[in-house]
Design an enzyme around this catalytic site. Structure first.
Site, short mmCIF file in Angstrom:
data_model
loop_
_atom_site.label_atom_id
_atom_site.label_comp_id
_atom_site.label_asym_id
_atom_site.label_seq_id
_atom_site.Cartn_x
_atom_site.Cartn_y
_atom_site.Cartn_z
N LYS A 186 0.88 -1.18 0.00
CA LYS A 186 0.00 0.00 0.00
C LYS A 186 0.91 1.22 0.00
O LYS A 186 1.59 1.50 0.98
CB LYS A 186 -0.93 0.04 1.21
CG LYS A 186 -1.90 1.22 1.16
CD LYS A 186 -2.77 1.31 2.39
CE LYS A 186 -3.75 2.48 2.25
NZ LYS A 186 -3.07 3.79 2.13
N GLY A 243 5.27 3.59 10.80
CA GLY A 243 4.41 4.77 10.83
C GLY A 243 4.08 5.18 12.25
O GLY A 243 4.80 4.86 13.21
N SER A 244 2.96 5.86 12.39
CA SER A 244 2.58 6.44 13.67
C SER A 244 2.09 5.39 14.65
O SER A 244 1.62 4.31 14.26
CB SER A 244 1.49 7.49 13.47
OG SER A 244 0.27 6.87 13.08
N GLY A 247 -1.90 4.97 14.11
CA GLY A 247 -2.24 4.21 12.92
C GLY A 247 -1.79 2.77 13.01
O GLY A 247 -2.52 1.84 12.63
N GLY A 248 -0.57 2.57 13.51
CA GLY A 248 -0.04 1.22 13.63
C GLY A 248 -0.81 0.39 14.63
O GLY A 248 -1.08 -0.80 14.39
N GLU A 267 6.72 -0.79 13.30
CA GLU A 267 7.61 0.14 13.99
C GLU A 267 6.81 1.42 14.19
O GLU A 267 6.40 2.07 13.23
CB GLU A 267 8.85 0.43 13.16
CG GLU A 267 9.83 1.36 13.85
CD GLU A 267 10.69 2.11 12.86
OE1 GLU A 267 10.66 3.36 12.88
OE2 GLU A 267 11.38 1.44 12.07
N CYS A 304 13.16 7.90 12.58
CA CYS A 304 12.61 7.14 13.70
C CYS A 304 13.61 6.98 14.82
O CYS A 304 13.23 6.68 15.96
CB CYS A 304 12.11 5.79 13.22
SG CYS A 304 13.21 4.96 12.07
N GLU A 393 6.55 10.73 21.25
CA GLU A 393 7.42 11.18 20.17
C GLU A 393 6.86 12.43 19.50
O GLU A 393 5.67 12.54 19.23
CB GLU A 393 7.57 10.08 19.13
CG GLU A 393 8.46 10.44 17.96
CD GLU A 393 8.50 9.37 16.89
OE1 GLU A 393 9.51 9.29 16.17
OE2 GLU A 393 7.51 8.61 16.77
#
Length: 508
Positions: A186, A243-244, A247-248, A267, A304, A393
């Site tokens: 994606k 990603g965030s 969302g993750g 991650e 990251c 973060e």
């Protein structure tokens, strides 16, 4: 390729060897240059791509290691053949400088070739053989052989901050293909043109190597329903994500709620604390402060492994470290962020710090649009441990100094950190005892431990670990960088009393 930098995206999805347009489109939002229209992904396209990946698995999953290695090498060759075009579209979409994109492209092709070499070597198969003992008492032992086998189609989500190394042909894709798993990507909406041209390179490699068309597909754009359809498709066997945290975690929960739960290798976020021990601060506190500022602002802080927190004792020597960091950050100017949304999230993160009485602004700056300027704040250990939001973060060039009263409070603070990708000790020989006290703590908190360095930059090699306890990643037993990343997409299979004619060729 002719070496031209001209590349105009066609805006289509790559589904099992076909470039397919959709009715709905979205426009890219480049940092500079022309915007382009791209087709919007749909759950139907996801279904077609995943079913093709499952069909491809019956061939690709059983291809020889040499065939897969040649395929990975060919992908790398095709990416390099499009190098100037990739850099041109990548810099336009992301605002990243040419040197950064060129270096990231080299890292991307290097990963592909590293995995080609890794699977040629064959050690990753972890082959084991216990020979039969027919005369053993009180019961005979059968002949037992074990090796690692690919799990099936894998879903990969492109990352915003690494349009090459963590996206279309990045580490998740490279390691899954190396394992023998077809991939459905994606694409990330921040750099769809970059994703498209890299997908063209993979498509060319599929054709050159005679691989099944469904070995790789790219679905661009789409709303949450597209990501949800991908991770919940019953033929997908694992997911790679960078990603965030929000969302993750949502995708992770969807994977766990499936009728057949699958592993989600995400991650999600890390503040990567640095612990400055007293002798190091005394000897070179200003130098460390300047180096920290450079690490914080590298790539506008959009790494990251950005070291967002520095822990240092109270006192004049700690003050000198903070002053040096402030001076170095003050010299930095505006930097372009990857997207307007990321820039706004950075401003929101800054506002969290501005509104707290226990946090002192050391360097407070304003930014707008798609730009970011450095910010630096200071608090103490007690306030940090009582306020969870201070440990969240902030994606960008923002640093927090946490002051402690001594070794006991530094150890207490270390215990209070959540899981991290990295943790760093700045030390001199005289700090060894203090470092030994911290080591068992930070070893439980982070996947990579550093001494006298800065964690920005992740070496692609056998020994690298890029992962850590939650929320740094959702599976602390694995890494998304390095050759161990292949183990995410393999499972052990044991063959008992199996005739040689039925054994996989790698076991005979």
């Amino acid at each position: 390729m002719d070496g031209s930098t001209d590349f105009t995206p066609h805006g289509k999805h790559l589904i099992a060897g076909e470039w397919i347009a959709g009715e709905a489109t979205f426009n890219s939002q480049p940092a500079h240059g022309d915007a382009h229209a791209f087709s919007v992904g749909t759950p139907d396209l996801v279904d077609r791509a995943v079913k093709a990946a499952e069909e491809a698995f019956w061939t690709y999953g059983y291809a020889s290691r040499e065939e897969r290695a040649k395929f990975l090498d060919t992908i790398a060759d095709e990416i390099e053949a499009r190098g100037e075009q990739i850099t041109a579209i990548g810099t336009s979409e992301t605002g990243l400088p040419e040197a950064r994109l060129n270096g990231e492209r080299g890292r991307t092709t290097g990963q592909l070739r590293m995995f080609a070499k890794h699977i040629r070597d064959g050690a990753y198969l972890d082959r084991r053989h216990d020979e039969a003992l027919p005369d053993r008492e009180p019961a005979p032992r059968p002949d037992l052989r074990t090796m690692q086998r690919p799990i099936g189609p894998v879903a990969v989500f492109g990352a915003s901050n690494f349009p090459l190394a963590f996206s279309t042909a990045g580490g998740d894709t490279a390691s899954a293909l190396a394992a023998g798993c077809p991939v459905v990507v994606k694409g990330h909406g921040a750099h769809p043109g970059t994703g498209e041209i890299v997908a063209e390179a993979i498509h060319a490699a599929i054709q050159a190597c005679g691989m099944p068309a469904g070995t790789f597909s790219l679905v661009q754009g789409g709303k949450r329903d597209v990501g949800q359809a991908l991770v919940q498709h019953p033929l997908i066997k694992a997911v790679g994500f960078t990603g965030s945290l929000g969302g993750g975690r949502a995708l992770y929960d969807l994977c766990a709620q499936r009728d057949e739960p699958i592993p989600f290798f995400g991650e999600l976020g890390s503040v990567n604390p640095m612990f400055l021990l007293p002798e190091a601060v005394k000897a070179r506190g200003a130098e460390i402060g300047k180096g920290w500022a450079g690490s914080l602002t590298m790539g506008a802080g959009q790494f990251c492994t950005n070291p967002g927190i520095a822990v240092v004792e109270k006192g004049a020597e700690g003050d000198a470290f903070v002053a040096a960091a402030k001076d170095a950050l003050s010299a930095g100017g505006e930097q372009t962020m990857l997207t307007e949304g990321i820039a706004q999230a950075y401003r929101d993160g800054r506002q969290r710090f501005e509104g707290r009485n226990a946090v002192k602004p050391v360097l407070s700056t304003e930014s707008d649009g798609r730009t970011a300027t450095p910010n630096l704040y200071e608090t103490d250990a007690s306030a940090y441990l009582q306020d969870h939001a201070l440990g969240e973060e902030v994606f960008g060039p923002l640093g927090l100094v946490v002051r402690v009263s001594g070794a006991d409070e530094m150890a207490e603070l270390a215990q209070g950190f959540e899981g991290q990708l990295t943790a760093t000790l700045h030390m001199e020989d005289g700090d060894t005892d203090a470092a030994k006290r911290l080591m068992p703590i930070i070893e439980r908190k982070a996947g990579r431990l550093l001494v006298n360095g800065f964690p920005t930059g992740v070496e692609v090699c056998d020994a690298m670990v890029h992962g850590g306890p939650y929320p740094a990643s959702t599976n602390f037993g694995h890494t998304s960088v390095g050759t161990l990343a292949i183990r995410r997409f393999l499972r052990p299979v044991c063959y008992q009393n199996m005739p040689e004619a039925l054994l996989p060729s790698d076991l005979t």
